[in-house]
Design a protein around this motif. Structure first.
Motif, mmCIF file in Angstrom:
data_model
loop_
_atom_site.group_PDB
_atom_site.id
_atom_site.type_symbol
_atom_site.label_atom_id
_atom_site.label_comp_id
_atom_site.label_asym_id
_atom_site.label_seq_id
_atom_site.Cartn_x
_atom_site.Cartn_y
_atom_site.Cartn_z
ATOM 1 N N UNK A 1 0.820 -1.210 0.000
ATOM 2 C CA UNK A 1 0.000 0.000 0.000
ATOM 3 C C UNK A 1 0.856 1.262 0.000
ATOM 4 N N UNK A 2 1.923 1.219 0.752
ATOM 5 C CA UNK A 2 2.834 2.368 0.793
ATOM 6 C C UNK A 2 3.484 2.557 -0.579
ATOM 7 N N UNK B 1 2.299 1.644 -3.513
ATOM 8 C CA UNK B 1 1.322 2.133 -4.492
ATOM 9 C C UNK B 1 1.011 3.612 -4.260
ATOM 10 N N UNK B 2 0.799 3.982 -3.007
ATOM 11 C CA UNK B 2 0.453 5.383 -2.712
ATOM 12 C C UNK B 2 1.561 6.317 -3.180
ATOM 13 N N UNK C 1 1.840 6.404 -7.002
ATOM 14 C CA UNK C 1 0.750 7.170 -7.586
ATOM 15 C C UNK C 1 1.061 8.667 -7.561
ATOM 16 N N UNK D 1 1.582 -1.961 -8.111
ATOM 17 C CA UNK D 1 0.251 -2.558 -7.998
ATOM 18 C C UNK D 1 0.276 -4.081 -8.058
#
Lengths: 153, 153
Positions: free
Chosen positions: B63-64, B66-67, B70, B125
């Protein structure tokens, strides 16, 4: 990726920043200070471009409005992670102690900015200058109210 | 909104910046210089967070990754609009004259960064650290090659 998923990712990033180990993401407080100031400078530039159209200083252009609103929506999620404990000093900052004392109010302003920039993007996408004008005010007002309470004059 | 539509919007923003009236978007050259430096500071911070996982200094967290990827994908589209004519001076800048002389090469580096950060996001991802590592290198390498040619030491 679906828009909600994207927003979710940014929400995760924002939560990570706000809730835990935020300061630890930065090598030193000075970096956190420079980070949030960088984001806010970009926000001012992009909001200014929409403001110029809203105030009639520049011709209205839907694509320009949408592109800038999109950047603003993303940027609105970023600065909060850089207000971790210990970042009240360590560089030139106008951040007021209230940020770390009245956390609930400060987080309320954060949420307002995120909500209002999302609304601005939706308004920009309608292609209607009236809708853009209406959504611009609350964003500018949120910058101001947050600065009034949490930033030195 | 569909992801391709979002990318399209950013492409429009990038094109607007690169092709026409880029400098005119900024009130003064100093603002353009601060704008591009702000974006690049943010890029360094967010790339550093992925780098820390890639190098094992921090535990891997999809999650880190991907964030941050992004944010990097979005930021990669922004700085170029701030290299308009007349922004080679007017503030503290390490920008080299080659930026305005070897435009084709400079634009090639821009495209590489946009492509490589898109690839980094896709790799993030997948949730596979190996894929992330493989996609991280080209992004870091593009920062370096562009700085080697277009930024003062």
């Amino acid at each position: 990726m679906h828009k909600l998923a994207r927003l979710g990712m940014f929400a995760i990033a924002a939560t990570l920043g706000a809730a835990s180990a935020a300061h630890a993401q930065f090598a030193k407080p000075e970096d956190a200070i420079r980070y949030r100031q960088s984001v806010m400078f970009l926000q001012a530039q992009h909001l200014g471009r929409i403001g110029a159209m809203v105030k009639g200083a520049r011709p209205y252009d839907k694509d320009v409005a949408v592109a800038n609103a999109q950047v603003l929506e993303q940027l609105a999620r970023l600065p909060w992670q850089a207000f971790g404990a210990g970042t009240d000093q360590g560089g030139q900052t106008r951040a007021l102690p209230a940020i770390w004392k009245d956390t609930a109010k400060f987080e309320g302003e954060q949420k307002k900015l995120m909500d209002n920039t999302s609304a601005l993007l939706k308004a920009a996408q309608t292609g209607d200058l009236g809708a853009l004008k209406q959504a611009f005010g609350p964003v500018a007002q949120t910058c101001k109210s947050c600065h009034d309470d949490f930033r030195k004059d």
